[in-house]
Scaffold this active site. Structure first.
Site, mmCIF file in Angstrom:
data_model
loop_
_atom_site.group_PDB
_atom_site.id
_atom_site.type_symbol
_atom_site.label_atom_id
_atom_site.label_comp_id
_atom_site.label_asym_id
_atom_site.label_seq_id
_atom_site.Cartn_x
_atom_site.Cartn_y
_atom_site.Cartn_z
ATOM 1 N N TYR A 80 26.482 19.546 51.903
ATOM 2 C CA TYR A 80 24.970 20.355 52.168
ATOM 3 C C TYR A 80 24.536 21.949 51.891
ATOM 4 O O TYR A 80 25.717 21.884 52.837
ATOM 5 C CB TYR A 80 23.953 20.103 53.745
ATOM 6 C CG TYR A 80 24.186 18.073 53.166
ATOM 7 C CD1 TYR A 80 24.114 17.306 51.920
ATOM 8 C CD2 TYR A 80 23.396 17.681 54.149
ATOM 9 C CE1 TYR A 80 23.526 15.914 52.541
ATOM 10 C CE2 TYR A 80 22.947 16.636 54.150
ATOM 11 C CZ TYR A 80 23.322 15.387 53.646
ATOM 12 O OH TYR A 80 22.281 14.368 53.349
ATOM 13 N N HIS A 122 29.386 9.112 51.689
ATOM 14 C CA HIS A 122 28.450 9.328 51.247
ATOM 15 C C HIS A 122 27.770 9.081 49.505
ATOM 16 O O HIS A 122 26.724 8.430 49.056
ATOM 17 C CB HIS A 122 28.335 10.950 50.628
ATOM 18 C CG HIS A 122 27.394 12.182 50.423
ATOM 19 N ND1 HIS A 122 27.056 13.429 50.765
ATOM 20 C CD2 HIS A 122 25.764 10.673 50.559
ATOM 21 C CE1 HIS A 122 26.029 13.669 50.982
ATOM 22 N NE2 HIS A 122 24.991 12.539 50.469
ATOM 23 N N PRO A 172 11.935 9.608 55.905
ATOM 24 C CA PRO A 172 11.128 8.761 56.549
ATOM 25 C C PRO A 172 9.669 9.488 56.010
ATOM 26 O O PRO A 172 8.458 9.070 56.868
ATOM 27 C CB PRO A 172 11.320 8.716 58.531
ATOM 28 C CG PRO A 172 12.036 10.124 58.967
ATOM 29 C CD PRO A 172 12.387 10.684 57.733
ATOM 30 N N GLY A 181 8.935 11.425 53.624
ATOM 31 C CA GLY A 181 8.591 11.308 52.510
ATOM 32 C C GLY A 181 8.606 12.377 51.876
ATOM 33 O O GLY A 181 7.877 13.387 51.140
ATOM 34 N N ARG A 182 9.504 13.352 52.722
ATOM 35 C CA ARG A 182 10.444 15.624 51.547
ATOM 36 C C ARG A 182 8.463 15.386 52.101
ATOM 37 O O ARG A 182 8.756 16.711 51.313
ATOM 38 C CB ARG A 182 10.422 14.805 50.447
ATOM 39 C CG ARG A 182 11.473 13.753 49.962
ATOM 40 C CD ARG A 182 12.276 14.125 48.718
ATOM 41 N NE ARG A 182 13.053 13.081 48.480
ATOM 42 C CZ ARG A 182 14.325 12.908 48.986
ATOM 43 N NH1 ARG A 182 15.029 13.066 49.630
ATOM 44 N NH2 ARG A 182 14.826 11.546 48.976
ATOM 45 N N GLY A 183 8.400 15.386 52.758
ATOM 46 C CA GLY A 183 6.972 16.525 53.217
ATOM 47 C C GLY A 183 5.344 16.004 52.609
ATOM 48 O O GLY A 183 4.828 16.227 53.535
ATOM 49 N N THR A 201 2.417 14.636 56.114
ATOM 50 C CA THR A 201 2.481 15.639 57.249
ATOM 51 C C THR A 201 0.972 16.554 57.282
ATOM 52 O O THR A 201 -0.063 15.792 55.975
ATOM 53 C CB THR A 201 3.639 17.301 57.098
ATOM 54 O OG1 THR A 201 3.214 17.621 55.165
ATOM 55 C CG2 THR A 201 4.934 16.488 57.443
#
Length: 330
Positions: free
Chosen positions: A56, A124, A204, A206-208, A211
């Site tokens: 990362y 990973h 969880p 959904g990558r934004g 929201t």
């Protein structure tokens, strides 16, 4: 904040964790100060489980966590990962689960984190040239040496989990799981339940997407993981936005936010699930953490299913390159 079991030995963590991929720039640039504010907010909220990895930001995420800890080793339960090689020049990935490579990367992760032992260590991605039984023996050696507290795997198949568990205790499996990525329901969530393994859903929300304000692909910074992702490309993106609006409306009617409702849905899928929403912003973490207090009912679960039935999403969850190393099983 309630707790759930993350390791077979009874180690408990907050039922919602914090994914720290964005500390390494996965969704655009960040600063150490911004990440530290988010880690402080996590402590205030009772979130004590962090998830990171050696790749990362090529170690940046681990370094930021290490600088926040400054020797305060007991603030969080920390999971990190190894097994991916990434070329610094090209960003291309390959996979290596051989003992020497895993040991070298584990030692480097411990140094960046400022720890003698990491609480949970994931493979990973699987290296197809190394049997998972051999990988387990390597990880059990690290555990016997006191370098890791528990063993995990990311994005593996249920059959691989069962093979690994026949060698020794597997503590956690991490996979993408959300209202638009539900493949784990086809065997992995059940296998984890049967074996007493924690299932750790990443992305969880959904990558934004789940929201209050939908992401705008036109504003994605260079290097944003979503740029080549099929679900964020047209015409898929517009179709997905339209479907999710019904979910946002339901959240408003219920007096909560879409992110909190998405997290509450995930928590309700089983007592062994520990979702780890990823963010570099304290306000976003607070929004996700509110999901723990939402009172979910069978009627609300049915309403969500009616709006977003399994298989509704347009586009694959990964591009061809992003999909490399992920084990298929359906």
């Amino acid at each position: 904040m309630q707790t759930r079991r993350i390791r077979q030995d009874g180690r408990m963590v907050s039922e919602i964790g914090l994914g720290c991929w964005s500390f390494g720039g996965a969704y655009g640039p960040t600063t150490e100060a911004e990440a530290h504010d988010t880690l402080s907010a996590a402590l205030d909220l009772g979130v004590d489980f962090l998830d990171t990895a050696n790749v990362y930001g090529m170690g940046q995420s681990e370094t930021i966590i290490g600088s926040f800890l400054k020797g305060r080793k007991d603030l969080f339960t920390i999971a990190t990962k190894g097994g991916i090689r990434r070329d610094p020049a090209t960003g291309k990935r390959s996979f290596d689960n051989k003992p020497d490579y895993l040991r070298t990367e584990l030692e480097a992760s411990l140094t960046r984190l400022g720890l003698d032992c990491v609480d949970l260590y994931y493979i990973h991605r699987r290296d197809p040239d190394v049997p998972i039984e051999d990988v387990m023996h390597t990880l059990l050696t690290f555990k016997a040496e006191g370098k890791i507290g528990g063993i995990g795997f990311s994005e593996i198949a249920p059959a691989s989990l069962r093979r690994a568990a026949a060698v020794g205790p597997v503590d956690a499996v991490q996979s993408e799981y959300s209202l638009w990525t539900r493949q784990p329901e086809l065997g992995m969530i059940q296998a984890c339940r049967d074996l007493g393994v924690a299932f750790v859903p990443f992305s969880p929300v959904g990558r934004g997407m789940f929201t209050d304000r939908a992401p705008d692909p036109a504003s994605f910074a260079k290097g944003d993981f979503r740029i080549p992702n099929p679900r964020f490309l047209e015409p898929n993106f517009s179709h997905n936005l339209a479907r999710i609006e019904g979910f946002r409306a339901l959240a408003r009617d219920l007096g909560t936010s879409p992110a909190a409702l998405a997290i509450a849905w995930c928590l309700a899928r089983g007592p062994h699930l520990i979702p780890i929403p990823g963010t570099r912003k304290a306000a976003h973490l607070q929004d996700c953490a509110a999901g723990r207090a939402f009172v979910m009912t069978d009627e609300i679960m049915a309403a969500i299913e009616g709006i977003l039935p399994i298989g509704w999403a347009h586009g694959d969850r990964y591009s061809a390159d992003q999909k490399l190393g992920v084990e298929g099983y359906c």
